[in-house]
Design a protein around this motif. Structure first.
Motif, PDB file in Angstrom:
ATOM      1  N   ARG A 168     -24.499  -8.768   0.483  1.00  0.00           N
ATOM      2  CA  ARG A 168     -24.004  -8.727   1.873  1.00  0.00           C
ATOM      3  C   ARG A 168     -22.621  -8.091   1.982  1.00  0.00           C
ATOM      4  N   ASP A 169     -21.720  -8.488   1.087  1.00  0.00           N
ATOM      5  CA  ASP A 169     -20.319  -8.089   1.230  1.00  0.00           C
ATOM      6  C   ASP A 169     -19.969  -6.789   0.511  1.00  0.00           C
ATOM      7  N   ASP A 170     -20.749  -6.426  -0.501  1.00  0.00           N
ATOM      8  CA  ASP A 170     -20.395  -5.260  -1.310  1.00  0.00           C
ATOM      9  C   ASP A 170     -21.416  -4.124  -1.241  1.00  0.00           C
ATOM     10  N   LEU A 171     -22.667  -4.448  -1.583  1.00  0.00           N
ATOM     11  CA  LEU A 171     -23.667  -3.387  -1.682  1.00  0.00           C
ATOM     12  C   LEU A 171     -24.047  -2.816  -0.318  1.00  0.00           C
ATOM     13  N   LEU A 172     -24.383  -3.671   0.627  1.00  0.00           N
ATOM     14  CA  LEU A 172     -24.821  -3.163   1.931  1.00  0.00           C
ATOM     15  C   LEU A 172     -23.740  -2.339   2.635  1.00  0.00           C
ATOM     16  N   PRO A 173     -22.460  -2.738   2.600  1.00  0.00           N
ATOM     17  CA  PRO A 173     -21.433  -1.856   3.169  1.00  0.00           C
ATOM     18  C   PRO A 173     -21.344  -0.512   2.443  1.00  0.00           C
ATOM     19  N   ALA A 174     -21.543  -0.528   1.110  1.00  0.00           N
ATOM     20  CA  ALA A 174     -21.530   0.741   0.368  1.00  0.00           C
ATOM     21  C   ALA A 174     -22.701   1.617   0.769  1.00  0.00           C
ATOM     22  N   ILE A 175     -23.849   1.002   0.987  1.00  0.00           N
ATOM     23  CA  ILE A 175     -25.023   1.757   1.458  1.00  0.00           C
ATOM     24  C   ILE A 175     -24.762   2.341   2.831  1.00  0.00           C
ATOM     25  N   ALA A 176     -24.166   1.543   3.728  1.00  0.00           N
ATOM     26  CA  ALA A 176     -23.877   2.011   5.082  1.00  0.00           C
ATOM     27  C   ALA A 176     -22.915   3.178   5.069  1.00  0.00           C
ATOM     28  N   ARG A 177     -21.886   3.095   4.247  1.00  0.00           N
ATOM     29  CA  ARG A 177     -20.915   4.202   4.170  1.00  0.00           C
ATOM     30  C   ARG A 177     -21.588   5.466   3.642  1.00  0.00           C
ATOM     31  N   ALA A 178     -22.444   5.296   2.642  1.00  0.00           N
ATOM     32  CA  ALA A 178     -23.140   6.458   2.070  1.00  0.00           C
ATOM     33  C   ALA A 178     -24.085   7.076   3.087  1.00  0.00           C
ATOM     34  N   ALA A 179     -24.763   6.230   3.855  1.00  0.00           N
ATOM     35  CA  ALA A 179     -25.699   6.724   4.861  1.00  0.00           C
ATOM     36  C   ALA A 179     -24.972   7.513   5.949  1.00  0.00           C
ATOM     37  N   GLN A 180     -23.760   7.075   6.293  1.00  0.00           N
ATOM     38  CA  GLN A 180     -22.981   7.791   7.306  1.00  0.00           C
ATOM     39  C   GLN A 180     -22.519   9.150   6.796  1.00  0.00           C
ATOM     40  N   ARG A 181     -22.245   9.213   5.501  1.00  0.00           N
ATOM     41  CA  ARG A 181     -21.816  10.489   4.923  1.00  0.00           C
ATOM     42  C   ARG A 181     -22.965  11.485   4.866  1.00  0.00           C
ATOM     43  N   GLY A 208     -25.572  12.963  -6.025  1.00  0.00           N
ATOM     44  CA  GLY A 208     -25.489  12.646  -7.438  1.00  0.00           C
ATOM     45  C   GLY A 208     -24.197  11.980  -7.876  1.00  0.00           C
ATOM     46  N   THR A 209     -23.359  11.579  -6.926  1.00  0.00           N
ATOM     47  CA  THR A 209     -22.093  10.922  -7.245  1.00  0.00           C
ATOM     48  C   THR A 209     -22.273   9.406  -7.291  1.00  0.00           C
ATOM     49  N   ILE A 210     -21.667   8.759  -8.283  1.00  0.00           N
ATOM     50  CA  ILE A 210     -21.714   7.297  -8.355  1.00  0.00           C
ATOM     51  C   ILE A 210     -20.720   6.726  -7.354  1.00  0.00           C
ATOM     52  N   LEU A 211     -21.216   5.908  -6.429  1.00  0.00           N
ATOM     53  CA  LEU A 211     -20.408   5.380  -5.347  1.00  0.00           C
ATOM     54  C   LEU A 211     -19.985   3.933  -5.554  1.00  0.00           C
ATOM     55  N   TYR A 212     -20.764   3.193  -6.332  1.00  0.00           N
ATOM     56  CA  TYR A 212     -20.527   1.747  -6.449  1.00  0.00           C
ATOM     57  C   TYR A 212     -21.188   1.257  -7.732  1.00  0.00           C
ATOM     58  N   LYS A 213     -20.552   0.262  -8.351  1.00  0.00           N
ATOM     59  CA  LYS A 213     -21.097  -0.320  -9.575  1.00  0.00           C
ATOM     60  C   LYS A 213     -21.042  -1.841  -9.482  1.00  0.00           C
ATOM     61  N   ARG A 214     -22.118  -2.479  -9.916  1.00  0.00           N
ATOM     62  CA  ARG A 214     -22.178  -3.942  -9.962  1.00  0.00           C
ATOM     63  C   ARG A 214     -22.422  -4.373 -11.407  1.00  0.00           C
ATOM     64  N   VAL A 215     -21.486  -5.135 -11.962  1.00  0.00           N
ATOM     65  CA  VAL A 215     -21.650  -5.714 -13.286  1.00  0.00           C
ATOM     66  C   VAL A 215     -22.182  -7.130 -13.121  1.00  0.00           C
ATOM     67  N   GLY A 216     -23.312  -7.424 -13.747  1.00  0.00           N
ATOM     68  CA  GLY A 216     -23.915  -8.740 -13.592  1.00  0.00           C
ATOM     69  C   GLY A 216     -24.928  -8.744 -12.462  1.00  0.00           C
ATOM     70  N   PRO A 217     -25.599  -9.871 -12.258  1.00  0.00           N
ATOM     71  CA  PRO A 217     -26.678  -9.934 -11.273  1.00  0.00           C
ATOM     72  C   PRO A 217     -26.168  -9.934  -9.843  1.00  0.00           C
ATOM     73  N   PHE A 218     -26.936  -9.334  -8.960  1.00  0.00           N
ATOM     74  CA  PHE A 218     -26.660  -9.458  -7.534  1.00  0.00           C
ATOM     75  C   PHE A 218     -26.960 -10.877  -7.082  1.00  0.00           C
ATOM     76  N   ASP A 219     -26.167 -11.353  -6.115  1.00  0.00           N
ATOM     77  CA  ASP A 219     -26.498 -12.557  -5.373  1.00  0.00           C
ATOM     78  C   ASP A 219     -26.393 -12.214  -3.891  1.00  0.00           C
ATOM     79  N   GLU A 220     -26.689 -13.170  -3.041  1.00  0.00           N
ATOM     80  CA  GLU A 220     -26.692 -12.875  -1.607  1.00  0.00           C
ATOM     81  C   GLU A 220     -25.321 -12.414  -1.125  1.00  0.00           C
ATOM     82  N   ARG A 221     -24.257 -13.023  -1.654  1.00  0.00           N
ATOM     83  CA  ARG A 221     -22.914 -12.657  -1.214  1.00  0.00           C
ATOM     84  C   ARG A 221     -22.568 -11.227  -1.628  1.00  0.00           C
ATOM     85  N   SER A 222     -22.846 -10.868  -2.875  1.00  0.00           N
ATOM     86  CA  SER A 222     -22.493  -9.526  -3.333  1.00  0.00           C
ATOM     87  C   SER A 222     -23.317  -8.453  -2.623  1.00  0.00           C
TER      88      SER A 222
END
Length: 206
Positions: free
Chosen positions: A192-205, A176-190
Motif C-alpha cells: 500500500r505505502d511503497d509499491l502501489l505509489p511506485a506503480i502509480a508514478r511509473a504509470a504516469q510517466r 528497462g530502468t529499475i524504479l523500486y526494490k523490495r528486500v524481503g517479503p511484501f506485506d499489506e503495508r509495504s
C-alpha cells in the motif's frame, strides 16, 4: 578380628558429587548462544525494524539504472515462456525472486496474486536455486501470478541483480530502468505505502 582400620576400609565410601550434569550444562552454553544469534539474525533479515535497521529500505546501486540482462530458461512444465529482457521490454514489470523452500515467499504469494490482477503491471519470476518439481508443486498449491518464469539454479542472475536474500522484488519501468526494490517479503503495508505509489508514478510517466 577386625581392626579399626579394616572397619574404616569396609565402610561405604561417600560418592563424589555428580559432575556429569554440570558438564552437560556447560556443553549446552555454546549451542544456546548460537541459537540466540541465529534467531536474532533471522529476525533482522525479515523484520521491518530491528534496532533501527529496516532491511527493506537497503538502497540498491541499480535504482534508476538499466536492469541487468535477463536470459533465463523457462521452468519446465509450467507452460510459461522463458524470462528474457525482450519478454519484459515495453511494459511495467515486477521481477520477483522466489523459491519453493523459502517460507517468506509463501507468505507474500497471496499478495502477488492480487497484484497480478492490476492491468498496469506484469509480474515475472526468477526461480532461485530450486528444484523444478518443487517449484511446480509450489505454484500448484498457491497459484501462479507470473507471466514468465526463468530458472536460476546457480544463483548467477541473482548476483547480477544484487539480491541480498529471497524473496526480493524489483519494479522495472517500460524503458528497462529499475524504479523500486523490495528486500524481503511484501506485506499489506509495504504494498500500500511503497509499491502501489511506485506503480502509480511509473504509470504516469508512461
Amino acid at each position: 578380628m577386625t581392626t579399626n582400620g579394616d572397619a574404616e576400609n569396609d565402610a561405604p565410601q561417600a560418592e563424589p558429587a555428580p559432575r556429569s550434569k554440570a558438564r552437560y550444562a556447560l556443553a549446552l552454553i555454546p549451542l544456546a548462544v548460537f541459537a540466540g544469534f541465529a534467531a536474532v539474525a533471522g529476525k533482522m533479515l525479515y523484520d521491518q525494524d530491528v534496532n533501527g535497521l529496516d532491511v527493506s529500505a537497503i538502497p540498491s546501486a541499480l535504482i534508476d539504472k538499466p536492469a541487468p540482462t535477463l536470459a533465463l530458461p523457462p521452468l519446465e512444465g509450467a507452460n510459461l515462456p522463458a524470462l528474457t529482457t525482450q519478454a519484459i521490454a515495453g511494459r511495467l514489470t515486477l521481477v520477483n525472486v522466489f523459491a519453493s523452500w523459502c517460507v517468506p515467499c509463501r507468505q507474500e504469494h497471496p499478495l502477488l496474486k492480487q497484484l497480478a490482477t492490476d492491468p498496469r503491471l506484469t509480474i515475472v519470476g526468477i526461480n532461485y536455486k530450486d528444484r523444478n518439481d518443487n517449484a511446480l508443486r509450489f505454484l500448484g498449491e498457491l497459484g501462479n501470478p507470473y507471466k514468465a518464469i526463468g530458472v536460476d539454479p546457480n544463483g548467477k542472475a541473482a548476483i547480477d541483480w544484487g539480491v541480498y536474500g529471497i524473496p526480493e522484488s524489483y519494479l522495472v519501468g517500460a524503458d528497462g530502468t529499475i524504479l523500486y526494490k523490495r528486500v524481503g517479503p511484501f506485506d499489506e503495508r509495504s504494498v500500500r505505502d511503497d509499491l502501489l505509489p511506485a506503480i502509480a508514478r511509473a504509470a504516469q510517466r508512461g
